[in-house]
Design an enzyme around this catalytic site. Structure first.
Site, short mmCIF file in Angstrom:
data_model
loop_
_atom_site.label_atom_id
_atom_site.label_comp_id
_atom_site.label_asym_id
_atom_site.label_seq_id
_atom_site.Cartn_x
_atom_site.Cartn_y
_atom_site.Cartn_z
N GLU A 188 39.50 42.63 25.33
CA GLU A 188 40.19 43.89 25.07
C GLU A 188 40.75 43.73 23.67
O GLU A 188 41.13 45.07 23.27
CB GLU A 188 41.52 43.48 26.05
CG GLU A 188 42.14 44.80 26.18
CD GLU A 188 43.48 44.27 27.63
OE1 GLU A 188 44.02 43.52 27.19
OE2 GLU A 188 43.31 45.00 28.38
N HIS A 234 22.40 26.44 37.85
CA HIS A 234 21.22 26.72 38.95
C HIS A 234 21.33 28.05 39.52
O HIS A 234 21.04 28.38 40.67
CB HIS A 234 21.69 25.81 40.04
CG HIS A 234 21.51 24.24 39.62
ND1 HIS A 234 20.69 23.51 40.19
CD2 HIS A 234 22.44 23.74 38.94
CE1 HIS A 234 20.75 22.22 39.58
NE2 HIS A 234 21.79 22.25 38.99
N LYS A 279 43.03 55.39 34.22
CA LYS A 279 44.54 55.81 34.84
C LYS A 279 44.80 57.16 34.84
O LYS A 279 45.31 57.70 35.93
CB LYS A 279 45.42 55.08 33.87
CG LYS A 279 45.46 53.61 33.80
CD LYS A 279 46.51 52.96 33.03
CE LYS A 279 46.69 51.38 32.79
NZ LYS A 279 47.62 51.02 31.84
#
Lengths: 423, 423
Positions: A281, A302, A415
């Site tokens: 961020e 793995h 948003k």
């Protein structure tokens, strides 16, 4: 404990990166950070936090002790109001704890989780710490509505004694609610952004509720603060945060686009999530910034080991190497049918560290520059030091990239769509 | 349930990718897979598994029912002998379950975890399912030594009744141990690699122990198998696995290097880990392959959202959109102080899906091509279909990239170093 050496960097593994030019740039970026001369300088209050928070500790510990009397405490928050506390709490949590003191909510919109939470809390003796600067964020807002509704049915006195708000000092929806109902509250400072807030009440109250020594956490952070901000620690050779920032900057300039943080224990998984927010961020702007990803070793050798060894060479690796962990010897086995007789009597942690060393060598040889961060042990003090270390390195690193480390303009896009789609 | 539509792909979001040329290539790659004409063709037994495993189901269910009588069952495995079972079990696990039936071990070398596990099991009535093709892998080998040692102190009959081995039919250390001690055992087929083994006993036994309907899981997988392998489903328009593979191939050719799998619930986190191994280990070779990463929404919008929106444009996003989830309405709040009054009465899942739609639109507009996979609901049948869908798409996708989907030569490098460092 040698506080000065809570974090050591081993740069030998960083073969193939030109860290010399990057070194000069991160030193300049450090000046920008320290002098408050860059964009977002009003959000650098976290630089002083380990010292500045001191006067709040008595009250934090007192409220935490009161909350701990309840069977469970639900911490409601998301992003920077969530990850730091969870990272510290999980780092010290007992595996297989059937009834942890701290539960989390408000960090997603999963119906199944919320329903199970409400069932778990139904009729139970619980309290809530709701954490939000504004009080209007969707996820914690929804979760808080459920809890407020449930506690509200128990009466107003229950609300006032069981809900603690961590929010803005003066403004916002949660501040108003807290004042109207006489809730106990703590402050989210104006000069500390969410992802840098773990050492404010945002992180410290839940951490104290979980029974972790917040004074030790802060002592470690303070030792690291003094070390990194020492004017004499002005080069990557003397300042590990500059060394780490230079590694990252050189990596980005060399065309690397992914940084993997490798940890060696499952209880460090949320620390990696906190780190991902901190760097992602702060730096992911205007086409800049390494994509932050996490490997949990040895598990992920793995699964992602093949890609790390032989996929596109766009990745660098930073590994957290914890020197001491409780000793547990691998038992002998009659006949050694499993071919692992050479491990009998060695400690699990010893083998874990050898696996890490082997992995970093292999990745480096495969074209992945690596940076090993060594911490002596994982206790509250060392973890506090590590948190501050990453924050400081992040501020420097983002300025060196040429971005404002302290804003997040891109998070508005979804948003806006969401408000439209919700009508 | 409309089995035919267990997975739908919405390609509208994939703006900016040339999927036309990729389409022809993935169709050819599908022929390579189906005709067994590519490298690694001896490892394509998983193509038939949903039908082929049928005769083993009675015995799998019988042994699972026997194991379920114990208080806990420790599943020992790593990588492909771990992630598939855990992905399915966690997808259906009750949040906050204080005493889950299945515990995992052998998937890392963390001393603290192992010590806590041994304390939890001390004197308890537990059983073990140890899963390893060879029986000589370090992590499960170490964990198994602890459990074998503990159970061994209780006597040989305890070992034989409490330990079930899933391993090679005829060879290897674990096969020898199982035969020597008369352990019950199941087979890891020779023609199915670890990361494609979730629908063998490797995945099915732990899943059945957890109480999940393995016949429904396989019915879903079989439906998807019949759909994807239908000779008439020979284009991305008629075959969603080809559509997904074409999306991925076009992305890699357009210079994308990271694929993020976004899920919308924390119980899908391990499914994303399984997906990461599947694609990362199959494709990450010779400089090829998207780096597989996971986002847990909406949690990670508040940490990695900024980078996704505005970081380097090297990323594509695949999102898993589950249409139905149990309804849970968001309560009203007096005064709507939180500004979320418009959400009162809507279900949490409804808001969750709207957040996902808003996010994908925002990311696409920000230069991240997206692929939405829609499944009707998350039950055993739909999850089985999804597992097969990803496996099939992976085989096609890797062949289209020009790599052998079924080997993993790169994982030897760190093992060689490890043997040297261990002396």
């Amino acid at each position: 404990m040698k506080q000065d050496y809570a974090v050591r960097i081993d740069p030998v593994l960083a073969a193939g990166l030109d860290r010399t030019k990057a070194a000069a740039d991160v030193c300049r970026a450090r000046q920008t950070l320290e002098h408050g001369s860059g964009p977002g300088a009003a959000s650098t209050g976290w630089l002083e936090l380990p010292a500045r928070i001191e006067p709040e500790l008595d009250r934090l510990e007192e409220v935490a002790a009161d909350l701990r009397r309840h069977e469970a405490v639900v911490v409601v928050g998301i992003g920077g109001s969530y990850l730091g506390a969870r990272a510290v709490i999980e780092a010290f949590a007992a595996p297989f704890d059937p009834a942890p003191k701290v539960l989390f909510a408000g960090h997603h919109l999963d119906a199944r989780y919320h329903r199970a939470l409400l069932e778990r809390l139904s009729g139970a003796d619980y309290a809530v710490n709701v954490i939000s600067k504004s009080g209007t964020t969707t996820e914690p807002g929804c979760a808080f509505r459920f809890l407020w509704d449930d506690l509200g049915r128990r009466g107003d006195r229950e609300l006032a004694s069981r809900v603690v708000a961590t929010t803005d000092r003066a403004r916002g929806a949660l501040r108003e609610l807290a004042d109207a109902h006489g809730l106990r509250s703590f402050e989210v400072p104006d000069d500390v952004g969410g992802r840098f807030s773990v050492l404010t009440a945002v992180g410290l109250l839940p951490v104290a509720v979980a029974g972790i020594d917040i004074r030790a956490l802060l002592a470690g952070a303070r030792g690291m603060m003094e070390r990194l901000r020492d004017p004499a620690a002005d080069s990557p050779d003397t300042n590990p945060a500059l060394a780490y920032a230079a590694f990252r900057l050189a990596a980005f300039r060399a065309g690397k686009r992914v940084e993997v943080l490798s940890t060696t224990a499952p209880h460090l998984g949320c620390l990696a999530e906190w780190w991902k927010q901190l760097f992602g961020e702060s730096e992911g702007k205007g086409g800049q910034g390494l994509f932050p990803a996490a490997l949990s070793l040895t598990t992920d050798l793995h699964s992602l080991g093949q890609w790390m060894q032989d996929g596109p060479r766009i990745v660098v690796e930073t590994a957290l190497d914890v020197v001491w962990e409780q000793p547990l010897a691998i038992p002998a086995m009659e006949g050694d049918r499993d071919g692992l007789g050479h491990l009998a009597g060695r400690t699990v942690h010893d083998v874990n560290r050898i696996a890490l060393a082997a992995t970093l060598e292999a990745h480096r040889d495969g074209g992945v520059p690596c940076c090993r961060l060594e911490i002596d042990r994982l206790d509250a003090s060392h973890l506090g030091a590590l948190l501050y270390f990453f924050e400081y390195a992040c501020g420097v690193s983002a300025y060196a990239l040429g971005v404002n480390p302290f804003d997040q303009p891109g998070v508005e896009a979804y948003k806006k769509n969401m408000h439209r789609l919700l009508g």
